[in-house]
Design a protein around this motif. Structure first.
Motif, PDB file in Angstrom:
ATOM      1  N   ASP B  59      39.971 -47.971 -11.489  1.00 56.41           N
ATOM      2  CA  ASP B  59      39.252 -47.429 -11.126  1.00 56.41           C
ATOM      3  C   ASP B  59      38.366 -46.501 -12.896  1.00 56.41           C
ATOM      4  OD1 ASP B  59      40.939 -45.809  -8.697  1.00 56.41           O
ATOM      5  OD2 ASP B  59      39.258 -47.140  -8.812  1.00 56.41           O
ATOM      6  N   GLY B  60      38.225 -47.750 -13.414  1.00 59.76           N
ATOM      7  CA  GLY B  60      37.500 -47.250 -14.733  1.00 59.76           C
ATOM      8  C   GLY B  60      39.323 -47.782 -15.749  1.00 59.76           C
ATOM      9  N   ILE B  61      40.310 -47.338 -15.892  1.00 60.84           N
ATOM     10  CA  ILE B  61      41.756 -47.255 -16.475  1.00 60.84           C
ATOM     11  C   ILE B  61      41.835 -48.464 -16.726  1.00 60.84           C
ATOM     12  CG2 ILE B  61      43.858 -46.190 -16.633  1.00 60.84           C
ATOM     13  CD1 ILE B  61      43.082 -44.032 -14.874  1.00 60.84           C
ATOM     14  N   LYS B  62      42.253 -49.080 -18.433  1.00 63.47           N
ATOM     15  CA  LYS B  62      42.975 -50.232 -18.388  1.00 63.47           C
ATOM     16  C   LYS B  62      44.225 -50.137 -18.683  1.00 63.47           C
ATOM     17  CE  LYS B  62      38.182 -52.108 -20.176  1.00 63.47           C
ATOM     18  NZ  LYS B  62      37.697 -52.567 -21.660  1.00 63.47           N
ATOM     19  N   ILE B  63      44.930 -51.095 -18.219  1.00 60.19           N
ATOM     20  CA  ILE B  63      46.654 -50.744 -18.011  1.00 60.19           C
ATOM     21  C   ILE B  63      46.536 -52.645 -18.454  1.00 60.19           C
ATOM     22  CG2 ILE B  63      48.813 -51.104 -16.457  1.00 60.19           C
ATOM     23  CD1 ILE B  63      47.039 -48.011 -16.198  1.00 60.19           C
TER      24      ILE B  63
END
Lengths: 287, 203
Positions: B59-63
């Motif tokens: 959802d657009g967040i980079k982990i």
């Protein structure tokens, strides 16, 4: 056997804190150890027969009582016993989590003389281990830290935050492993090469790793914390690593303003701060 | 419904575990395979949070960090363990397997690795495999590394031991519980289908 002494033999100076890997072969010789038991776990201790009596723990001496102030203790449904050497190394992160979370536990500091026998009883022949409710023994320092962090509400508030916390923990572990491999042996047994090895580490290894941590703090955190807006175990691992580095270079954080800010934010936790103060005093008493 | 994009090299390495988790949970994901020297370094590296792969965009967040990613998707799709204690045991098994993986990578990606790899197989691999056998015996049951249902630790065990089997076909002979976990994973329908179509890669 396994009794704490009130007159510790002082061998390790604070500036020479060893950082052993989980396979502990090369260890400093004699080191003072103390087994500390919080009064709350004494009832559970009476029924604890799963470990051989060779790892007996004595009641806390008056000095170690300071570590567990009764009035601040939080009750927890689970019963914990941490087994590790009387060092920071790979056990200290877990102690920091217990401290910041204000959770009862038995801090069993294993003497090196006890270790050969205890080693046989530990699932992987390694420390740290965490005994939980006398039901099972948990291994692997990072898994233990994460588990205790969940107990303490310091693991992250939702799955994405927990993933960010994990990302910081893994980045810290990468750095810690390098420190343990390269500098660790010199801290235990200094040779002529120590100065060069430390300098090489500080100049060539530390900067990129500290940059990575700073990047994550910037991307994942706010209000000074590394993930989200409140203290997590991620901040504690960063704190632990920087403590080790400060022994080598007292001014290392001057070049990393976000990490400096993070360290201050971390130390704003009262029960953690009081643990750190006790630790400093104990180290002073040893030297 | 979240969208998942995994970005990694065209290989198994540190990305395959997350692929296996998503596959066994039948989760749609975008499997971006970065090639070098075309994409990497360059823009692909600049796009990653720490200049490293893999990373997961959710959802657009980079982990970033392979184990953080794997644990996240494992938890979301019920492959992590039913409560804190089971999750902790699963983490511990994963860590023990990762110790083997990391030790191996220290030699395997050097310039002239063949002699080092042979030495590793002969000397170091067994120390780690013994520990894995011990821990899955302690925490698991026949066919499972933890408890009695599929976990991401089973998938990690399968993935990493596959590399060693390819180097020495007898290397797991002494480890019946490891072999039993491999059989569980191999007999999983979705994993079987995935493995059939999986591209052959050098690592």
């Amino acid at each position: 056997m396994g009794c704490g002494s009130s007159n510790p033999q002082n061998v390790v100076e604070p500036s020479k804190q060893p950082v052993p890997t989980e396979n502990t072969e090369n260890l400093p010789k004699a080191i003072s150890t103390r087994s500390v038991r919080s009064t709350k776990s004494q009832n559970a201790a009476a029924s604890r027969t799963s470990l051989k009596q060779s790892v007996e723990n004595v009641n806390p001496t008056s000095s170690s009582n300071l570590l567990f102030k009764k009035s601040l203790r939080q009750s927890s449904p689970n019963n914990f016993k941490l087994n590790y050497f009387d060092l920071t190394g790979r056990g200290e992160l877990i102690r920091l989590v217990f401290a910041a979370g204000n959770i009862n536990y038995e801090d069993n500091r294993v003497k090196f003389e006890q270790w050969p026998e205890l080693k046989e009883l530990m699932p992987l022949g390694q420390l740290p281990t965490l005994q939980v409710n006398d039901e099972f023994v948990l291994v692997q320092s990072l898994s233990i830290a994460r588990f205790v962090a969940k107990e303490a509400g310091l693991a992250g508030r939702d799955s994405v935050e927990m993933a960010k916390v994990d990302a910081v923990l893994e980045t810290c572990k990468d750095f810690f492993d390098l420190f343990a491999q390269q500098v660790g042996p010199q801290l235990r047994n200094a040779t002529d090469e120590k100065e060069e090895i430390v300098r090489d580490f500080l100049n060539n290894v530390a900067p990129s790793n500290l940059q990575k941590l700073q990047q994550l703090v910037e991307q994942y955190g706010s209000e000074g914390f590394s993930v989200g807006e409140q203290l997590t175990v991620a901040d504690l691992f960063i704190h632990d690593i920087i403590t080790n580095l400060i022994f080598l270079d007292a001014f290392i954080l001057d070049s990393y303003p976000l990490l400096k800010q993070n360290r201050n934010a971390t130390e704003s936790n009262d029960s953690l701060r009081s643990y750190l103060e006790q630790r400093k005093q104990l180290n002073r008493r040893r030297s | 419904m979240s969208t998942y994009t995994l970005t990694y090299f065209n290989g198994r390495g540190r990305g395959e575990l997350t692929r296996l988790i998503l596959v066994s949970a039948a989760v749609q994901f975008e499997d971006v395979r970065v090639t070098w020297p075309d994409d990497w370094p360059g823009t692909a590296q600049a796009d990653s949070p720490l200049g490293q792969l893999p990373y997961l965009t959710i959802d657009g967040i980079k982990i970033t960090q392979s184990l953080a990613i794997a644990r996240l998707v494992a938890k979301r799709f019920n492959l992590a363990g039913s409560d804190d204690l089971e999750q902790a045991k699963t983490d511990a098994v994963v860590d023990t397997i990762t110790d083997l993986q990391n030790a191996f990578y220290l030699v395997a990606f050097k310039d002239e690795p063949d002699a080092l790899i042979a030495k590793f197989i002969a000397e170091d691999a067994n120390t780690h495999l013994e520990r894995i056998e011990k821990i899955v015996t302690l925490y698991g049951t026949e066919g499972y590394s933890v408890g009695s249902s599929l976990k991401w630790s089973d998938l990690h065990l399968f993935d990493i031991t596959s590399t060693f089997l390819a180097l020495d076909v007898n290397i797991l002979d002494k480890y019946p519980r490891i072999q039993a976990v491999r059989r569980t994973v191999e007999s999983n329908d979705k994993i079987q289908a995935y493995l059939k179509d999986r591209p052959e890669t050098s690592f």
